[in-house]
Design a protein around this motif. Structure first.
Motif: not given
Length: 232
Positions: A59-67
């Motif tokens: 439902v809601l974006p929480r940001g990026t992760t990785g690489p």
């Protein structure tokens, strides 16, 4: 999480109301040494976008992760620093080239292609992986290196000799265990000793090899003495 009961009234797996989910996107691939599998494997480099989920629905974006690096075989994820470790085939090539360079450096430091030293060098280089190496080839390379003073060296301990050895050994040393670094130095020492005690030039070359392998100076002295059968 909410417990869920079936028609018979028994509790089944609970439903997670809130959670997070990561959607991975491939951004590259290649071959690496997988620490999980313990061997060379294909990999994908992934970046991810995290989202809050409600009842399993994003439902809601929480940001990026990785690489991250995903092994194609075991599917485990690793930090990208695992790509700094050479593959098995690359490591073998690095070790082979390093032994070849070390052998040439010791022969050249001796000043002449004494037969016993050349025989020892050929045996060492073949064992490292250059199985077609011959005495004539090594002697020709030593003569060429002695003539090409701008590229290699013109006297023991010169800066150009140290540069050549460091270029070959610096990438390898971090991936060798201490016993492996010692073994490379001892191979060089045995070549130098094949025609008699160390000459000052050979000892200087061996000291440079030890430094390029990040072996402590006192350990270099101890190893060279042990190879020669003399007390430190």
């Amino acid at each position: 999480m909410l417990p869920v009961r079936g028609r018979d009234g028994r509790a089944t797996r609970p439903v997670r109301i809130l959670g997070t989910r990561t959607a991975w996107t491939p951004v590259g691939d290649g071959e690496f040494f997988c620490p999980g599998c313990g061997g060379d494997r294909n990999y994908q480099r992934l970046t991810g976008r995290r989202r809050f989920t409600l009842l399993g629905v994003p439902v809601l974006p929480r940001g990026t992760t990785g690489p991250v690096v995903e092994c194609a075989a075991c599917r485990h994820h690793f930090g990208t620093d695992v790509l700094d470790h050479p593959t098995t085939s690359r490591f073998s090539a690095m070790l082979r080239d390093a032994v070849h360079t070390v052998a040439l450096a010791v022969l050249a430091a001796g000043g002449t292609c004494a037969r016993t030293s050349v025989e020892a060098a050929v045996s060492t280089v073949r064992a490292a992986g250059f199985q077609d190496c011959t005495e004539d080839q090594l002697c020709a390379l030593v003569e060429a290196l002695a003539a090409d003073t701008g590229r290699f060296f013109d006297q023991p301990g010169s800066a150009s000799l140290a540069i050549e050895l460091h270029e070959s050994l610096d990438p390898l040393a971090p991936h060798l265990a201490p016993a492996g670094r010692d073994a490379v130095l001892l191979k060089a020492a045995r070549i130098a000793l094949a025609d008699g005690p160390y000459t000052p030039a050979e000892r200087e070359a061996l000291t440079t090899i030890g430094a390029a392998l990040t072996i402590r100076a006192d350990d270099v002295i101890r190893l060279l003495a042990a190879a020669a059968g003399t007390p430190t």
